[in-house]
Design an enzyme around this catalytic site. Structure first.
Site, PDB file in Angstrom:
ATOM      1  N   GLY A  46      11.118   0.297   1.223  1.00  0.00           N
ATOM      2  CA  GLY A  46       9.689   0.320   0.936  1.00  0.00           C
ATOM      3  C   GLY A  46       9.417   0.099  -0.538  1.00  0.00           C
ATOM      4  O   GLY A  46      10.264   0.397  -1.389  1.00  0.00           O
ATOM      5  N   HIS A 132       6.615   8.504   1.709  1.00  0.00           N
ATOM      6  CA  HIS A 132       7.136   8.247   0.365  1.00  0.00           C
ATOM      7  C   HIS A 132       6.277   7.196  -0.349  1.00  0.00           C
ATOM      8  O   HIS A 132       5.903   7.371  -1.513  1.00  0.00           O
ATOM      9  CB  HIS A 132       8.596   7.784   0.516  1.00  0.00           C
ATOM     10  CG  HIS A 132       9.299   7.393  -0.746  1.00  0.00           C
ATOM     11  ND1 HIS A 132      10.489   7.964  -1.145  1.00  0.00           N
ATOM     12  CD2 HIS A 132       9.011   6.462  -1.680  1.00  0.00           C
ATOM     13  CE1 HIS A 132      10.878   7.403  -2.288  1.00  0.00           C
ATOM     14  NE2 HIS A 132      10.001   6.480  -2.636  1.00  0.00           N
ATOM     15  N   GLU A 133       5.964   6.119   0.371  1.00  0.00           N
ATOM     16  CA  GLU A 133       5.182   5.036  -0.257  1.00  0.00           C
ATOM     17  C   GLU A 133       3.749   5.478  -0.547  1.00  0.00           C
ATOM     18  O   GLU A 133       3.190   5.148  -1.595  1.00  0.00           O
ATOM     19  CB  GLU A 133       5.183   3.791   0.634  1.00  0.00           C
ATOM     20  CG  GLU A 133       6.562   3.206   0.930  1.00  0.00           C
ATOM     21  CD  GLU A 133       7.459   3.090  -0.291  1.00  0.00           C
ATOM     22  OE1 GLU A 133       6.950   2.803  -1.396  1.00  0.00           O
ATOM     23  OE2 GLU A 133       8.676   3.300  -0.147  1.00  0.00           O
TER      24      GLU A 133
HETATM   25 ZN   LIG Z   1       9.854   5.067  -4.139  1.00  0.00          ZN
END
Ligand SMILES: [Zn+2]
Length: 149
Positions: A46, A132-133
């Site tokens: 990502g 996370h993104e």
């Molecule tokens: Zn990252």
């Protein structure tokens, strides 16, 4: 094909809150194309726009080595369920892998590059990746949340 530089931890850009995309134009398409090229070249799962120095709420992801690219504009987590602890890494934080607790299942609402609404349903690794993104879009790095023993 145009790759962009990946900003590294310590750069203040990674700590900013990104702004929603309002124009679904050629500039956005170019950003997404460049992010795809950058993600594939870096062999990551990502990449969020702030990681290439653009403070817009955009990320790309791939779970099959770059064959399929998921593009999410203005993503929001609308459902999360369960918990999962797993090691994560980040293209902006080389050589560091630490455990992070994330929801096991998420549903993300977003838009594609044309402004059409999309829904992303994910579990396990893919769910962690989306979280996370999206954290990147709020200036949060996984190391902020890591479970250190
Ligand atoms: Zn990252």
């Amino acid at each position: 094909m145009a790759r962009r530089n990946i900003y590294q931890v310590g750069d203040d850009t990674l700590r900013q809150i990104s702004k929603p995309v309002t124009e679904f134009d050629d500039k956005l398409a170019q950003l997404l194309d460049d992010m795809r090229d950058t993600l594939i070249y870096a062999d990551g799962a990502g990449l969020a726009a702030p990681q290439v120095g653009v403070l817009k709420r955009v990320f790309v992801a791939t779970f099959d080595g770059g064959n399929t690219i998921i593009e999410a504009v203005n993503p929001k987590i609308v459902m999360q369920k369960g918990r999962r602890v797993a090691a994560e890494g980040c293209l902006s934080i080389p050589r560091i892998h630490e455990k992070v607790e994330r929801p096991r299942h998420v549903v993300v609402e977003a838009f594609d590059r044309y402004g059409n609404p999309i829904v992303l349903k994910a579990s396990n690794f893919e769910a962690s990746c989306y979280c996370h993104e999206i954290d990147h879009l709020d200036g949060i790095l996984f190391t902020d949340k890591s479970i250190k023993k």
